[in-house]
Each structure stands twice: as structure tokens, then as C-alpha cells.
Design an enzyme around this catalytic site. Sequence first.
Site, mmCIF file in Angstrom:
data_model
loop_
_atom_site.group_PDB
_atom_site.id
_atom_site.type_symbol
_atom_site.label_atom_id
_atom_site.label_comp_id
_atom_site.label_asym_id
_atom_site.label_seq_id
_atom_site.Cartn_x
_atom_site.Cartn_y
_atom_site.Cartn_z
ATOM 1 N N GLU A 100 21.125 42.033 26.839
ATOM 2 C CA GLU A 100 21.039 40.629 26.398
ATOM 3 C C GLU A 100 22.102 39.788 27.094
ATOM 4 O O GLU A 100 23.204 40.266 27.369
ATOM 5 C CB GLU A 100 21.302 40.563 24.885
ATOM 6 C CG GLU A 100 20.071 40.464 24.019
ATOM 7 C CD GLU A 100 19.440 39.076 24.054
ATOM 8 O OE1 GLU A 100 19.506 38.386 25.085
ATOM 9 O OE2 GLU A 100 18.869 38.692 23.024
ATOM 10 N N ASP A 101 21.799 38.531 27.320
ATOM 11 C CA ASP A 101 22.801 37.638 27.895
ATOM 12 C C ASP A 101 23.828 37.223 26.840
ATOM 13 O O ASP A 101 25.019 37.163 27.116
ATOM 14 C CB ASP A 101 22.144 36.407 28.539
ATOM 15 C CG ASP A 101 21.216 35.664 27.592
ATOM 16 O OD1 ASP A 101 20.739 36.279 26.606
ATOM 17 O OD2 ASP A 101 20.959 34.474 27.821
ATOM 18 N N ASP A 104 24.452 35.252 19.502
ATOM 19 C CA ASP A 104 24.937 34.011 18.913
ATOM 20 C C ASP A 104 24.799 34.143 17.387
ATOM 21 O O ASP A 104 25.674 34.728 16.737
ATOM 22 C CB ASP A 104 24.053 32.912 19.522
ATOM 23 C CG ASP A 104 24.549 31.515 19.283
ATOM 24 O OD1 ASP A 104 24.889 30.837 20.248
ATOM 25 O OD2 ASP A 104 24.558 31.094 18.119
ATOM 26 N N PHE A 155 28.901 25.430 24.286
ATOM 27 C CA PHE A 155 27.548 25.610 24.806
ATOM 28 C C PHE A 155 27.630 26.072 26.251
ATOM 29 O O PHE A 155 28.132 25.356 27.112
ATOM 30 C CB PHE A 155 26.747 24.306 24.716
ATOM 31 C CG PHE A 155 25.271 24.551 24.728
ATOM 32 C CD1 PHE A 155 24.514 24.420 23.577
ATOM 33 C CD2 PHE A 155 24.629 24.960 25.900
ATOM 34 C CE1 PHE A 155 23.147 24.691 23.582
ATOM 35 C CE2 PHE A 155 23.269 25.227 25.917
ATOM 36 C CZ PHE A 155 22.525 25.091 24.765
ATOM 37 N N ARG A 168 19.874 27.864 34.608
ATOM 38 C CA ARG A 168 19.924 29.334 34.564
ATOM 39 C C ARG A 168 20.495 29.945 35.837
ATOM 40 O O ARG A 168 21.052 31.037 35.803
ATOM 41 C CB ARG A 168 18.507 29.912 34.356
ATOM 42 C CG ARG A 168 17.941 29.696 32.972
ATOM 43 C CD ARG A 168 16.714 30.578 32.774
ATOM 44 N NE ARG A 168 15.871 30.118 31.684
ATOM 45 C CZ ARG A 168 16.033 30.473 30.416
ATOM 46 N NH1 ARG A 168 17.002 31.279 30.065
ATOM 47 N NH2 ARG A 168 15.214 30.013 29.489
HETATM 48 C C1 PRP Z 1 18.822 33.182 23.696
HETATM 49 C C2 PRP Z 1 19.485 34.385 24.306
HETATM 50 C C3 PRP Z 1 19.328 35.449 23.268
HETATM 51 C C4 PRP Z 1 19.296 34.667 21.976
HETATM 52 C C5 PRP Z 1 20.587 34.853 21.228
HETATM 53 O O1 PRP Z 1 17.446 33.269 23.894
HETATM 54 O O2 PRP Z 1 18.895 34.748 25.524
HETATM 55 O O3 PRP Z 1 18.135 36.172 23.419
HETATM 56 O O4 PRP Z 1 19.125 33.278 22.330
HETATM 57 O O5 PRP Z 1 20.664 33.997 20.134
HETATM 58 P P1 PRP Z 1 20.743 34.505 18.633
HETATM 59 O O6 PRP Z 1 21.812 35.526 18.568
HETATM 60 O O7 PRP Z 1 21.106 33.228 17.892
HETATM 61 O O8 PRP Z 1 19.413 35.019 18.237
HETATM 62 P P2 PRP Z 1 16.454 32.007 23.775
HETATM 63 O O9 PRP Z 1 15.678 32.081 22.505
HETATM 64 O O10 PRP Z 1 17.210 30.731 24.036
HETATM 65 O O11 PRP Z 1 15.435 32.279 24.949
HETATM 66 P P3 PRP Z 1 15.729 32.500 26.508
HETATM 67 O O12 PRP Z 1 16.427 33.831 26.662
HETATM 68 O O13 PRP Z 1 14.368 32.501 27.100
HETATM 69 O O14 PRP Z 1 16.598 31.359 26.994
#
Ligand code: PRP
Length: 182
Positions: A100-101, A104, A155, A168
Site C-alpha cells: 500500500e502507498d 490513513d 495532504f 501521482r
Molecule cells: C488511498 C490509498 C489507500 C487508502 C488509504 O486510496 O491508496 O489505498 O486511500 O486510506 P485509508 O487508510 O483511509 O483507507 P484511494 O481510495 O484514494 O484510491 P487510489 O489508491 O486509487 O488513489
Amino acid sequence: MQLPSDVKRVLLSVEAIDVRVQELADQINTDYAGKDLILVGVLKGSFIFLADLARKITVPHRVDFIALSSYNNGSVSSGEVRMIMDVRSPLMGHHVLLVEDIVDTGHTLDYLFRVFAMRYPTSLKTCVLLNKPSRRVVDISATLDYVGFTIPNVFVVGYGLDFADTWRTLPYIAELKESCYS
Ligand code: PRP
């Protein structure tokens, strides 16, 4: 270095990210020696981190992807995680490492753990580049295995992370100006 006008500052440089990703890969190479490893990247945000990490992982491994969404193009998690695309590989009997990136609120990892645990992998661990504990809603501390950086509540964009699907492909991780999203 000339920064885009929406960027407040560079939080993690290209060099700092490269060093840390190598350290994570070194640890993974040690821990998974002799094991049958599948890396599962969570799209879209993990695609650059996974590409760099996977090329530093020297133990045999396969790469798969899952696509989820919870932010609906905004900056606030809806808390409702949707699966857009599932992995192709059966996970039963394999060592699975979720890549995961960012973590949050924790909703996404919590969802993935519940979904993947039902598929009986031999082991299920996580490798997260960024941890933002100040935003946590769901306690997923027990599921954080490899963490790149713990960051403050700002952010962040770049290195796979977006705001409304932009930024990105910045090579570094940057803090976005508040005026862009507030
Ligand atoms: C982002 C990120 C994680 C997630 C983390 O995905 O890549 O998967 O949010 O947030 P959390 O801990 O609050 O669940 P996003 O839904 O923005 O989609 P993306 O990866 O396509 O940008």
C-alpha cells in the site's frame, strides 16, 4: 528545484524514498527467503512504490493487483471501501504481502485483511510506504508489518499518491498547499 505551484514543500525526496525502499526490500528478502511470495499492490496509489519495491526484492515472487476506492475523488475517506478489481491469483497456500502507498483512516487495510483472510493464505502481511497515525479511525496497528515512513497529518501527493487523480507521477512525495483541497 522548481516545484509545481500547488506544492508547498517536498516531504520525502527521491533519494530518501530510494534508500528506505531498499531497506524494506532487504528486510523482506531476509524474511521471505525460501517462501512462496505473492506481492499484491493496491491500485491505484501503490503502483510506483510496488514497481520500485518489487525490483529490489530478490527472492522469487509474483505480482498481482487489487483495485479499491474509498475517497470518491475527494480528500475525505467515505469509510466505505469498494472493490473495483480483484486479484487474479488464488491466495490459498501462499505467503501474501499487501503493498500500500498509505494508511490513513485504516478502513482500506481493515477491509483487505477481512477479505483476504477468508482466502486462507499461508501468511498475510502488509508493506506500507506511508503511515499517518494521526488520522486513524480503525485500529489496524496489529496489521502493520513493514512501514516506510510515519508522516504528520498533511495532504501528500506524488510517488503514486494523488489529489483528484493528479500528481501521482511526481518522483518525490510532496505536501500539497491547503488552498488546493480545502
Ligand atoms: C488511498 C490509498 C489507500 C487508502 C488509504 O486510496 O491508496 O489505498 O486511500 O486510506 P485509508 O487508510 O483511509 O483507507 P484511494 O481510495 O484514494 O484510491 P487510489 O489508491 O486509487 O488513489
